[in-house]
Design a protein around this motif. Structure first.
Motif, PDB file in Angstrom:
ATOM      1  N   ALA B 157      65.883  23.257  54.662  1.00  0.00           N
ATOM      2  CA  ALA B 157      65.858  24.368  55.489  1.00  0.00           C
ATOM      3  C   ALA B 157      66.959  25.330  55.490  1.00  0.00           C
ATOM      4  CB  ALA B 157      65.550  23.963  56.750  1.00  0.00           C
ATOM      5  N   ASP B 158      68.294  24.865  55.639  1.00  0.00           N
ATOM      6  CA  ASP B 158      69.529  25.496  55.208  1.00  0.00           C
ATOM      7  C   ASP B 158      69.631  26.340  54.094  1.00  0.00           C
ATOM      8  OD1 ASP B 158      72.010  26.362  56.039  1.00  0.00           O
ATOM      9  OD2 ASP B 158      72.881  25.162  54.891  1.00  0.00           O
ATOM     10  N   VAL B 159      69.035  25.554  53.032  1.00  0.00           N
ATOM     11  CA  VAL B 159      69.237  25.873  51.456  1.00  0.00           C
ATOM     12  C   VAL B 159      68.535  27.156  51.096  1.00  0.00           C
ATOM     13  CG1 VAL B 159      68.546  25.735  49.247  1.00  0.00           C
ATOM     14  CG2 VAL B 159      69.992  23.784  50.608  1.00  0.00           C
ATOM     15  N   VAL B 160      67.201  27.027  51.926  1.00  0.00           N
ATOM     16  CA  VAL B 160      66.108  28.230  51.707  1.00  0.00           C
ATOM     17  C   VAL B 160      66.724  29.579  52.744  1.00  0.00           C
ATOM     18  CG1 VAL B 160      63.846  29.063  52.462  1.00  0.00           C
ATOM     19  CG2 VAL B 160      64.093  26.792  51.447  1.00  0.00           C
ATOM     20  N   ARG B 161      66.932  29.161  53.919  1.00  0.00           N
ATOM     21  CA  ARG B 161      67.502  30.423  54.512  1.00  0.00           C
ATOM     22  C   ARG B 161      69.037  31.026  53.753  1.00  0.00           C
ATOM     23  NH1 ARG B 161      67.482  27.806  59.269  1.00  0.00           N
ATOM     24  NH2 ARG B 161      69.298  26.802  58.706  1.00  0.00           N
ATOM     25  N   ALA B 162      69.976  30.220  53.516  1.00  0.00           N
ATOM     26  CA  ALA B 162      71.153  30.881  52.906  1.00  0.00           C
ATOM     27  C   ALA B 162      70.810  31.627  51.389  1.00  0.00           C
ATOM     28  CB  ALA B 162      72.224  29.762  52.528  1.00  0.00           C
ATOM     29  N   SER B 163      69.831  30.998  50.814  1.00  0.00           N
ATOM     30  CA  SER B 163      69.634  31.666  49.349  1.00  0.00           C
ATOM     31  C   SER B 163      68.480  32.593  49.236  1.00  0.00           C
ATOM     32  CB  SER B 163      68.999  30.487  48.570  1.00  0.00           C
ATOM     33  OG  SER B 163      67.628  29.791  48.998  1.00  0.00           O
ATOM     34  N   GLY B 164      67.693  32.693  50.553  1.00  0.00           N
ATOM     35  CA  GLY B 164      66.923  33.608  50.589  1.00  0.00           C
ATOM     36  C   GLY B 164      65.565  33.384  49.624  1.00  0.00           C
ATOM     37  N   ALA B 165      65.154  32.069  49.291  1.00  0.00           N
ATOM     38  CA  ALA B 165      64.181  31.547  48.415  1.00  0.00           C
ATOM     39  C   ALA B 165      62.920  31.940  49.135  1.00  0.00           C
ATOM     40  CB  ALA B 165      64.399  30.105  48.116  1.00  0.00           C
ATOM     41  N   LEU B 166      62.196  32.597  48.036  1.00  0.00           N
ATOM     42  CA  LEU B 166      60.565  32.802  48.889  1.00  0.00           C
ATOM     43  C   LEU B 166      59.654  31.844  48.008  1.00  0.00           C
ATOM     44  CD1 LEU B 166      60.663  36.720  48.504  1.00  0.00           C
ATOM     45  CD2 LEU B 166      60.867  35.318  50.733  1.00  0.00           C
ATOM     46  N   ILE B 167      60.130  31.353  46.962  1.00  0.00           N
ATOM     47  CA  ILE B 167      59.020  30.403  46.305  1.00  0.00           C
ATOM     48  C   ILE B 167      59.613  29.049  46.228  1.00  0.00           C
ATOM     49  CG2 ILE B 167      57.947  29.885  44.014  1.00  0.00           C
ATOM     50  CD1 ILE B 167      57.373  32.783  43.755  1.00  0.00           C
ATOM     51  N   ALA B 187      60.294  25.373  55.981  1.00  0.00           N
ATOM     52  CA  ALA B 187      61.783  26.231  55.956  1.00  0.00           C
ATOM     53  C   ALA B 187      61.434  27.629  55.545  1.00  0.00           C
ATOM     54  CB  ALA B 187      62.429  25.622  54.693  1.00  0.00           C
ATOM     55  N   GLY B 188      60.124  28.040  55.618  1.00  0.00           N
ATOM     56  CA  GLY B 188      60.001  29.568  55.449  1.00  0.00           C
ATOM     57  C   GLY B 188      59.584  29.975  54.108  1.00  0.00           C
ATOM     58  N   VAL B 189      59.367  29.233  53.006  1.00  0.00           N
ATOM     59  CA  VAL B 189      58.988  29.781  51.809  1.00  0.00           C
ATOM     60  C   VAL B 189      57.621  30.337  51.784  1.00  0.00           C
ATOM     61  CG1 VAL B 189      60.611  28.208  50.640  1.00  0.00           C
ATOM     62  CG2 VAL B 189      58.092  27.987  50.562  1.00  0.00           C
ATOM     63  N   ARG B 190      57.503  31.223  50.792  1.00  0.00           N
ATOM     64  CA  ARG B 190      55.978  31.894  50.937  1.00  0.00           C
ATOM     65  C   ARG B 190      54.889  31.408  50.163  1.00  0.00           C
ATOM     66  NH1 ARG B 190      57.799  37.710  51.645  1.00  0.00           N
ATOM     67  NH2 ARG B 190      59.382  37.627  53.578  1.00  0.00           N
ATOM     68  N   GLY B 191      55.584  30.423  49.282  1.00  0.00           N
ATOM     69  CA  GLY B 191      54.408  29.840  48.337  1.00  0.00           C
ATOM     70  C   GLY B 191      55.283  28.976  47.462  1.00  0.00           C
ATOM     71  N   VAL B 192      54.167  28.080  47.109  1.00  0.00           N
ATOM     72  CA  VAL B 192      55.015  26.726  46.357  1.00  0.00           C
ATOM     73  C   VAL B 192      54.176  26.545  45.020  1.00  0.00           C
ATOM     74  CG1 VAL B 192      54.966  24.272  46.567  1.00  0.00           C
ATOM     75  CG2 VAL B 192      55.322  25.762  48.568  1.00  0.00           C
ATOM     76  N   LEU B 193      54.835  26.194  43.982  1.00  0.00           N
ATOM     77  CA  LEU B 193      54.156  26.013  42.680  1.00  0.00           C
ATOM     78  C   LEU B 193      54.523  24.572  42.615  1.00  0.00           C
ATOM     79  CD1 LEU B 193      53.428  27.374  40.153  1.00  0.00           C
ATOM     80  CD2 LEU B 193      55.652  27.608  39.387  1.00  0.00           C
ATOM     81  N   ASN B 194      53.348  23.677  42.376  1.00  0.00           N
ATOM     82  CA  ASN B 194      53.752  22.227  42.375  1.00  0.00           C
ATOM     83  C   ASN B 194      53.526  21.725  40.786  1.00  0.00           C
ATOM     84  OD1 ASN B 194      53.664  19.541  43.166  1.00  0.00           O
ATOM     85  ND2 ASN B 194      51.328  19.573  43.493  1.00  0.00           N
TER      86      ASN B 194
END
Lengths: 226, 226
Positions: B157-167, B187-194
């Motif tokens: 969650a912290d990594v996503v917030r700090a990096s601004g990752a969207l995917i 964590a708030g990403v907008r989409g996921v590639l699996n």
């Protein structure tokens, strides 16, 4: 034309077309047939025996007219008012796509990607199996990975002969891709899947498919909320 | 329906469809638009300014009628007798596919595949860039890879917030895929590639694209000589 320009799906699809077998088929048709086969497999899992083009179109958000047109090119499968026999049609598509034959594969370049693919489920079930891998890094040669031992890339011809590999998978650095495509072709593989991000010039008779993982991101990006 | 059955392109495409934005678009149309964009980029490289649907169809083995139909859905681009303005059309398709926006990405699972993708050219140019990676293996955490340092997966969650990752890119073992899809969504990403070979249940608003590398082999197999 397809050989000019930078590496991209266009060129790759163009190459396929140029080298395609007597049965001419466009890349987008092939993509649709592959998609239909996945639909049919899912229907088989659901226990269905027959499906109409209308129902298939509705379930999978396709065009019924397109389905009928695509499938009609390859013979008469549907019965008006009854639909397609799912098993029969899946079997035919399997054969048409060459999935009823065994395809042993050799991976050239056992780095991160090569190692991941050697263990990848999709490359190791049904028609496909990774049977060998080579690298030119002495630290990798001799290591056991996923059922085989990494061999020296200079022994590629021998590895292909001994393993019976029919498909070569290129996971080498860009600058080495053409060299190893040629080496694979010389060694007698029938086709090459290229993950290197560089344009490789294929030879007649040894089709090349360039894999562009980025297209998956592009498809995802479309669905992201603003 | 699309959620049942085994993991395959069908289900994945079905999910996309269910979650698609106001502008409804079928998976095969999306695939064609993405293909047209690649054609246009190649034409730009070749220095062309305009192309007719007929010429584009001929060059890339497509249907001119289909091209006109696909592009007409999104506005009027072609001028009868003159053709499409390549730059304008490419720009529009870029915007339509979301490629005019920046998409920072976080990789979950820095094993062989995750490490390969972190360095993959296609994931690191234009609209896309890998900006962070996490793993739960203490031997990997803290290691520098391709411009970032691998962080502990529990800090996602912290990594996503700090990096601004969207995917989010999932390259974890199958059994961990759902857990980390959920963690990415939380964590708030907008989409996921699996890339994990297992069906993941997506949430509304966080579209999921399953990558099936096997389809490349199936497409190649069609062109192999007997």
């Amino acid at each position: 034309m397809a050989h000019r320009g930078d590496r991209d799906e266009v060129g790759e699809r163009g190459e396929h077309r140029e080298q395609s077998e007597p049965q001419e088929i466009s890349p987008l048709t092939l993509n649709r047939l592959s998609f239909y086969l996945r639909c049919l497999r899912q229907l088989q899992e659901l226990g269905k025996a027959r499906i109409s083009s209308q129902e298939m179109a509705q379930r999978y958000h396709l065009s019924a007219t397109q389905i009928r047109k695509d499938l009609a090119q390859f013979g008469e499968f549907g019965i008006r008012g009854v639909g397609y026999q799912i098993d029969e049609l899946a079997e035919h598509l399997d054969a048409l796509l060459g999935l009823d034959r065994h395809h042993p594969m050799v991976i050239v370049g056992m780095g991160n990607l090569g190692s991941a693919l050697a263990r990848y489920v999709g490359f190791n079930h049904g028609a496909f199996q990774v049977v060998a891998g080579v690298d030119n890094d002495p630290r990798k040669i001799g290591k056991a990975v996923a059922g085989f031992t990494i061999r020296d890339a200079t022994e590629l011809a021998d590895v292909v002969r001994a393993s019976g590999a029919l498909i070569g998978v290129l996971t080498v650095p860009s600058e080495a891709a053409q060299h190893y495509y040629d080496a694979l072709a010389d060694a007698g593989v029938r086709g090459v899947l290229n993950f290197a991000t560089v344009r490789v010039k294929p030879r007649p008779g040894v089709p090349l498919k360039n894999v562009d993982l980025r297209i998956n991101l592009e498809e995802l990006a479309f669905f992201l909320k603003e």
